[in-house]
Design a protein around this motif. Sequence first.
Motif, mmCIF file in Angstrom:
data_model
loop_
_atom_site.group_PDB
_atom_site.id
_atom_site.type_symbol
_atom_site.label_atom_id
_atom_site.label_comp_id
_atom_site.label_asym_id
_atom_site.label_seq_id
_atom_site.Cartn_x
_atom_site.Cartn_y
_atom_site.Cartn_z
ATOM 1 N N THR A 1 37.877 46.622 40.170
ATOM 2 C CA THR A 1 37.511 46.629 38.752
ATOM 3 C C THR A 1 36.945 45.271 38.364
ATOM 4 N N GLY A 2 35.912 45.281 37.533
ATOM 5 C CA GLY A 2 35.358 44.050 36.999
ATOM 6 C C GLY A 2 36.038 43.684 35.694
ATOM 7 N N PHE A 3 36.308 42.410 35.515
ATOM 8 C CA PHE A 3 36.896 41.896 34.281
ATOM 9 C C PHE A 3 36.058 40.713 33.812
ATOM 10 N N ALA A 4 35.890 40.584 32.506
ATOM 11 C CA ALA A 4 35.097 39.482 31.960
ATOM 12 C C ALA A 4 35.818 38.871 30.770
ATOM 13 N N GLY A 5 35.505 37.601 30.502
ATOM 14 C CA GLY A 5 36.069 36.923 29.347
ATOM 15 C C GLY A 5 37.570 36.733 29.466
ATOM 16 N N TRP A 6 38.275 36.975 28.356
ATOM 17 C CA TRP A 6 39.712 36.736 28.342
ATOM 18 C C TRP A 6 40.475 37.635 29.303
ATOM 19 N N PRO A 7 40.143 38.923 29.422
ATOM 20 C CA PRO A 7 40.822 39.738 30.433
ATOM 21 C C PRO A 7 40.676 39.159 31.840
ATOM 22 N N ARG B 1 37.300 38.084 23.839
ATOM 23 C CA ARG B 1 38.689 38.561 23.930
ATOM 24 C C ARG B 1 38.853 39.938 23.301
ATOM 25 N N PRO B 2 38.415 40.981 24.002
ATOM 26 C CA PRO B 2 38.688 42.337 23.535
ATOM 27 C C PRO B 2 40.109 42.746 23.913
ATOM 28 N N ALA B 3 40.535 43.896 23.439
ATOM 29 C CA ALA B 3 41.842 44.407 23.835
ATOM 30 C C ALA B 3 41.829 44.747 25.329
ATOM 31 N N LEU B 4 42.932 44.457 25.990
ATOM 32 C CA LEU B 4 43.110 44.806 27.396
ATOM 33 C C LEU B 4 44.270 45.790 27.465
ATOM 34 N N PRO B 5 44.016 47.038 27.823
ATOM 35 C CA PRO B 5 45.110 48.017 27.891
ATOM 36 C C PRO B 5 46.105 47.664 28.992
ATOM 37 N N PHE B 6 47.288 48.238 28.897
ATOM 38 C CA PHE B 6 48.322 47.950 29.888
ATOM 39 C C PHE B 6 47.794 48.254 31.288
ATOM 40 N N THR B 7 47.908 47.254 32.163
ATOM 41 C CA THR B 7 47.372 47.335 33.517
ATOM 42 C C THR B 7 48.405 46.788 34.489
ATOM 43 N N VAL B 8 48.574 47.483 35.604
ATOM 44 C CA VAL B 8 49.476 47.026 36.668
ATOM 45 C C VAL B 8 48.622 46.638 37.869
ATOM 46 N N LEU B 9 48.826 45.429 38.365
ATOM 47 C CA LEU B 9 48.124 44.949 39.548
ATOM 48 C C LEU B 9 49.135 44.841 40.692
ATOM 49 N N ILE B 10 48.881 45.544 41.772
ATOM 50 C CA ILE B 10 49.720 45.442 42.963
ATOM 51 C C ILE B 10 48.846 44.918 44.098
ATOM 52 N N ASN B 11 49.288 43.846 44.724
ATOM 53 C CA ASN B 11 48.537 43.173 45.798
ATOM 54 C C ASN B 11 47.105 42.813 45.371
ATOM 55 N N PRO B 12 46.940 42.189 44.196
ATOM 56 C CA PRO B 12 45.580 41.887 43.735
ATOM 57 C C PRO B 12 44.941 40.720 44.466
ATOM 58 N N ARG B 13 43.635 40.833 44.643
ATOM 59 C CA ARG B 13 42.781 39.725 45.079
ATOM 60 C C ARG B 13 41.575 39.739 44.157
ATOM 61 N N GLU C 1 35.800 40.091 39.972
ATOM 62 C CA GLU C 1 35.989 41.440 40.494
ATOM 63 C C GLU C 1 37.332 41.443 41.210
ATOM 64 N N ALA C 2 38.223 42.305 40.778
ATOM 65 C CA ALA C 2 39.575 42.350 41.344
ATOM 66 C C ALA C 2 39.787 43.657 42.096
ATOM 67 N N THR C 3 40.377 43.545 43.260
ATOM 68 C CA THR C 3 40.770 44.706 44.042
ATOM 69 C C THR C 3 42.285 44.726 44.101
ATOM 70 N N TYR C 4 42.862 45.869 43.775
ATOM 71 C CA TYR C 4 44.318 45.964 43.706
ATOM 72 C C TYR C 4 44.740 47.420 43.833
ATOM 73 N N ALA C 5 46.020 47.624 44.082
ATOM 74 C CA ALA C 5 46.573 48.976 44.125
ATOM 75 C C ALA C 5 47.210 49.294 42.783
ATOM 76 N N ARG C 6 47.116 50.552 42.401
ATOM 77 C CA ARG C 6 47.834 51.037 41.234
ATOM 78 C C ARG C 6 49.219 51.518 41.668
ATOM 79 N N PRO C 7 50.114 51.770 40.719
ATOM 80 C CA PRO C 7 51.453 52.229 41.110
ATOM 81 C C PRO C 7 51.456 53.515 41.932
#
Length: 216
Positions: free
Chosen positions: A162-168, A105-117, A149-155
């Motif tokens: 982007t790859g995410f692991a663990g708590w993120p 569980r590292p810090a996860l900076p503010f992230t916006v997911l639009i239409n994520p898969r 591995e998540a694919t999404y649009a930014r604002p």
Amino acid sequence: MTADAPFPAVPLSQEAIAAHVRSVLDDELPPIVAAGHPVLRRAAQDYDGQLDDATLARLIDTMRRVMHAAPGVGLAAPQIGIPLRIAVLEDAGAADPEIAAARSRPALPFTVLINPRYTATAGEVDAFYEGCLSVPGYQAVVERPHRVEATYARPDGRIVTTGFAGWPARIVQHETDHLNGTLYLDRAILRSLTADAEHHRWARPTVDEARRGLGF
């Protein structure tokens, strides 16, 4: 209906979505809707420009403030009654080094997911307690892929993977599930269900003691 087969969305016109978002944003801090509200049980609509840039930015800022006020580490638009595939995430991480290591569980900076898969990218699975702002008062153990591995649009409209692991990765999965009409309880080991008032018994870096104590 399984957790992976969302109840279909009821499409709203661009004008109807925009008007609904403006009405929600009339409230400085919109309330979080609770389990039982139908918006939490339908797949949200893809965001495809239904809002002008200023309204989208205002929605994202409002969602961030609602998430912080709750407090929580993620919030999906349906949780404030808006059926669009938008979620915000932010986590300061675990202050306790033992918990941080056990839960990745590292810090996860503010992230916006639009239409994520997302898709799982490894076979490893983690089991930890989860709660939900839309299901207050309880927590339960959910087994989730360690890495996705998540694919999404930014604002700004740019599509990223982007790859995410663990708590993120757990937060990404939890919030994306919301956009599919799925609550964490749909995936939970229900025998682990624990009222917040009793959770102190099992608030450990891992769920091993809870497995022994509750028999799951």
